[in-house]
Scaffold this motif. Structure first.
Motif, PDB file in Angstrom:
ATOM      1  N   ILE A  97       0.950  -1.304   0.034  1.00  0.00           N
ATOM      2  CA  ILE A  97       0.098  -0.071   0.194  1.00  0.00           C
ATOM      3  C   ILE A  97       0.826   1.281   0.070  1.00  0.00           C
ATOM      4  O   ILE A  97       0.661   2.300  -0.656  1.00  0.00           O
ATOM      5  CB  ILE A  97      -1.036   0.034   1.227  1.00  0.00           C
ATOM      6  CG1 ILE A  97      -1.916  -1.119   1.151  1.00  0.00           C
ATOM      7  CG2 ILE A  97      -1.762   1.414   1.334  1.00  0.00           C
ATOM      8  CD1 ILE A  97      -2.734  -1.487   2.401  1.00  0.00           C
ATOM      9  N   GLU A  98       1.892   1.252   0.870  1.00  0.00           N
ATOM     10  CA  GLU A  98       2.732   2.471   0.844  1.00  0.00           C
ATOM     11  C   GLU A  98       4.202   1.885   1.272  1.00  0.00           C
ATOM     12  O   GLU A  98       4.310   1.145   2.134  1.00  0.00           O
ATOM     13  CB  GLU A  98       2.232   3.413   2.020  1.00  0.00           C
ATOM     14  CG  GLU A  98       2.960   4.744   1.962  1.00  0.00           C
ATOM     15  CD  GLU A  98       2.393   5.492   3.224  1.00  0.00           C
ATOM     16  OE1 GLU A  98       2.852   5.396   4.393  1.00  0.00           O
ATOM     17  OE2 GLU A  98       1.931   6.652   2.542  1.00  0.00           O
ATOM     18  N   CYS A  99       5.139   2.294   0.558  1.00  0.00           N
ATOM     19  CA  CYS A  99       6.373   1.552   0.611  1.00  0.00           C
ATOM     20  C   CYS A  99       7.363   2.917   1.164  1.00  0.00           C
ATOM     21  O   CYS A  99       7.309   3.988   0.599  1.00  0.00           O
ATOM     22  CB  CYS A  99       7.082   1.317  -0.880  1.00  0.00           C
ATOM     23  SG  CYS A  99       8.806   0.915  -0.732  1.00  0.00           S
ATOM     24  N   LYS A 100       7.853   2.543   2.375  1.00  0.00           N
ATOM     25  CA  LYS A 100       8.745   3.541   2.884  1.00  0.00           C
ATOM     26  C   LYS A 100       9.832   4.314   2.237  1.00  0.00           C
ATOM     27  O   LYS A 100      10.366   5.278   2.224  1.00  0.00           O
ATOM     28  CB  LYS A 100       9.291   3.136   4.233  1.00  0.00           C
ATOM     29  CG  LYS A 100      10.024   4.035   5.199  1.00  0.00           C
ATOM     30  CD  LYS A 100      10.424   3.593   6.573  1.00  0.00           C
ATOM     31  CE  LYS A 100      11.120   4.407   7.490  1.00  0.00           C
ATOM     32  NZ  LYS A 100      12.211   5.131   6.926  1.00  0.00           N
ATOM     33  N   ARG A 101      10.430   3.299   1.743  1.00  0.00           N
ATOM     34  CA  ARG A 101      11.597   3.582   0.664  1.00  0.00           C
ATOM     35  C   ARG A 101      11.252   4.714  -0.506  1.00  0.00           C
ATOM     36  O   ARG A 101      11.924   5.903  -0.912  1.00  0.00           O
ATOM     37  CB  ARG A 101      12.282   2.431  -0.010  1.00  0.00           C
ATOM     38  CG  ARG A 101      12.768   1.591   1.012  1.00  0.00           C
ATOM     39  CD  ARG A 101      13.602   0.285   0.394  1.00  0.00           C
ATOM     40  NE  ARG A 101      13.757  -0.795   1.467  1.00  0.00           N
ATOM     41  CZ  ARG A 101      14.671  -0.681   2.310  1.00  0.00           C
ATOM     42  NH1 ARG A 101      15.651   0.254   2.324  1.00  0.00           N
ATOM     43  NH2 ARG A 101      14.966  -1.676   3.206  1.00  0.00           N
ATOM     44  N   ILE A 102       9.906   4.328  -0.958  1.00  0.00           N
ATOM     45  CA  ILE A 102       9.496   5.314  -2.216  1.00  0.00           C
ATOM     46  C   ILE A 102       8.861   6.608  -1.414  1.00  0.00           C
ATOM     47  O   ILE A 102       9.251   7.814  -2.057  1.00  0.00           O
ATOM     48  CB  ILE A 102       8.378   4.571  -2.736  1.00  0.00           C
ATOM     49  CG1 ILE A 102       8.820   3.610  -3.828  1.00  0.00           C
ATOM     50  CG2 ILE A 102       7.640   5.755  -3.964  1.00  0.00           C
ATOM     51  CD1 ILE A 102       7.855   2.751  -4.364  1.00  0.00           C
ATOM     52  N   VAL A 103       8.374   6.521  -0.321  1.00  0.00           N
ATOM     53  CA  VAL A 103       7.959   7.766   0.271  1.00  0.00           C
ATOM     54  C   VAL A 103       9.197   8.557   0.646  1.00  0.00           C
ATOM     55  O   VAL A 103       9.011   9.975   0.648  1.00  0.00           O
ATOM     56  CB  VAL A 103       7.136   7.325   1.740  1.00  0.00           C
ATOM     57  CG1 VAL A 103       6.859   8.527   2.470  1.00  0.00           C
ATOM     58  CG2 VAL A 103       5.799   6.621   1.262  1.00  0.00           C
ATOM     59  N   ASP A 104      10.262   7.933   1.349  1.00  0.00           N
ATOM     60  CA  ASP A 104      11.426   8.836   1.818  1.00  0.00           C
ATOM     61  C   ASP A 104      12.056   9.503   0.354  1.00  0.00           C
ATOM     62  O   ASP A 104      12.211  10.638   0.417  1.00  0.00           O
ATOM     63  CB  ASP A 104      12.404   7.818   2.264  1.00  0.00           C
ATOM     64  CG  ASP A 104      11.975   7.555   3.508  1.00  0.00           C
ATOM     65  OD1 ASP A 104      11.254   7.969   4.228  1.00  0.00           O
ATOM     66  OD2 ASP A 104      12.584   6.651   4.264  1.00  0.00           O
ATOM     67  N   ALA A 105      11.899   8.699  -0.532  1.00  0.00           N
ATOM     68  CA  ALA A 105      12.586   9.604  -1.890  1.00  0.00           C
ATOM     69  C   ALA A 105      11.628  10.513  -2.322  1.00  0.00           C
ATOM     70  O   ALA A 105      11.996  11.460  -2.849  1.00  0.00           O
ATOM     71  CB  ALA A 105      12.784   8.426  -3.036  1.00  0.00           C
ATOM     72  N   LEU A 106      10.242  10.340  -2.340  1.00  0.00           N
ATOM     73  CA  LEU A 106       9.271  11.492  -2.757  1.00  0.00           C
ATOM     74  C   LEU A 106       9.537  12.656  -1.679  1.00  0.00           C
ATOM     75  O   LEU A 106       9.213  13.790  -2.133  1.00  0.00           O
ATOM     76  CB  LEU A 106       7.982  10.860  -2.610  1.00  0.00           C
ATOM     77  CG  LEU A 106       7.622   9.955  -3.766  1.00  0.00           C
ATOM     78  CD1 LEU A 106       6.163   9.146  -3.243  1.00  0.00           C
ATOM     79  CD2 LEU A 106       7.844  10.698  -5.116  1.00  0.00           C
TER      80      LEU A 106
END
Length: 369
Positions: A97-106
């Motif tokens: 649902i929500e990837c921490k790695r992608i969120v951090d990059a965003l």
């Protein structure tokens, strides 16, 4: 994605996996072929060790933000899929649902994330053995359909089986190599070693029986050479088949030092329970350092310090001999020093030599595990 195309990509990946013999190139090539043959765009593979440490072993089509700083966002910190893998609760291909790695990059990048916001994940396994994760993502896509997840699961099963096959092949090769080393060590011990010992005894007897000074000196010189060759031969046999490694690093290193006639003191701090590869690397580096000390340092005293941490081990080897100009190592490379450095580098570690004429030599090694 239609069923015929799914069957075709599975067939192509199976053929590729059957041909590959090297793990990392196999993973990279399989991932690339899978992405090129499907609607998935980007992908990455994590290997996860028993202690929970994960490493990025393959990736393809990662956006710029994820490639920066040597794939920083992919390599550091935890995330949902890795944590679920560690707890054993990730059993099949799933949407994240929500990837921490992608969120951090965003959160840290206004551009360069390529439209990736979510990804799917699937464990790589073979039977009861679990190796890591295969993750895939497509720009603008938040969720993948059951058919896509089923295909992802099929590919993960193929890759997991191939990983197991390569690991078994490597293990068989290591066993065969060890058996050959043991055979060669036995042959050297039974033939050449005994022959040199006989020459030593014969030369000693010749010196005692002769009344002529010149003949005595000749026999004594022959005995000295034979004894030196015998010591070198026993050291070579140790290099092929170290005795006592099962008894621990301390006993093995001190035993090798005794063989060379060195006074080796060892201090260990922390609980040293290491993977076999790390343990053998430590021994081989100590072995090479002690051999160099015997040949060049003009001293019998060597101090070895080993300190174990949660994720690394520090090794210090110091002799109290004649030393040398350390800056000359690059211009006059030593086979022994190069060998130690290569062994440390092979495990992702660091290696440093510090030496001063008249003040001895110190070797610093750090190995992750």
């Amino acid at each position: 994605m239609s069923d015929p195309s799914n069957v075709m990509i599975l067939k192509e990946i199976a053929e590729l996996l059957n041909e590959e013999t090297e793990l990392e190139s196999m993973l990279q090539d399989a991932l690339e072929k899978f992405l090129n043959g499907t609607d998935f765009y980007a992908g990455w593979i994590f290997f996860i060790e028993e202690n929970g440490k994960h490493s990025l072993v393959a990736h393809n089509h990662l956006p710029k933000a994820f490639l920066e700083n040597n794939c920083h966002f992919m390599k550091v910190g935890g995330c949902w899929c890795v944590n679920r893998f560690k707890t054993g609760s990730l059993k099949k291909a799933s949407n994240i649902i929500e990837c921490k790695r992608i969120v951090d990059a965003l959160n840290q990048k206004h551009e360069g994330t390529g439209g990736l916001t979510h990804h799917a994940t699937v464990p790589l396994q073979s039977g009861n053995e679990h190796f890591g994760l295969l993750n895939v993502a497509t720009p603008g896509q938040r969720e993948f359909e059951e058919q896509e997840l089923a295909l992802l699961e099929s590919v993960a099963f193929q890759i997991g089986s191939a990983i197991k096959r390569i690991q078994l092949t490597k293990k068989e090769q290591e066993i065969a190599l060890m058996q050959e080393k043991n055979r060669l060590a036995r042959d050297l011990h039974d033939a050449v070693n005994q022959l040199l010992f006989s020459i030593t005894l014969t030369a000693r007897g010749g010196a005692e029986m002769s009344d002529t000074k010149e003949v005595k000196e000749t026999f004594n010189g022959l005995q000295s050479l034979a004894q030196e060759a015998l010591t070198e031969m026993r050291a070579l046999i140790w290099q092929l088949r170290p005795r006592g490694l099962e008894g621990g690093i301390t006993a093995t290193v001190k035993g090798y030092g005794d063989l060379l006639g060195l006074d080796v003191s060892i201090e260990i701090k922390g609980v040293v329970s290491l993977p076999s590869k790390v343990e053998e690397t430590i021994f081989r580096i100590c072995q090479e350092a002690l051999t160099n000390c015997k040949r060049h340092a003009q001293t019998q005293k060597v101090f070895i310090y080993i300190e174990s941490y949660s994720n690394k081990i520090d090794l210090l080897i110091r002799d109290f001999g004649c030393g040398f100009h350390a800056q000359h190592i690059r211009s006059l490379p030593s086979v022994g020093i190069n060998s130690m450095q290569e062994r440390a580098t092979l495990l992702g570690g660091s290696f440093k030599v510090d030496s001063t004429p008249g003040k001895g030599t110190t070797i610093y090694v750090t190995l992750p595990y």
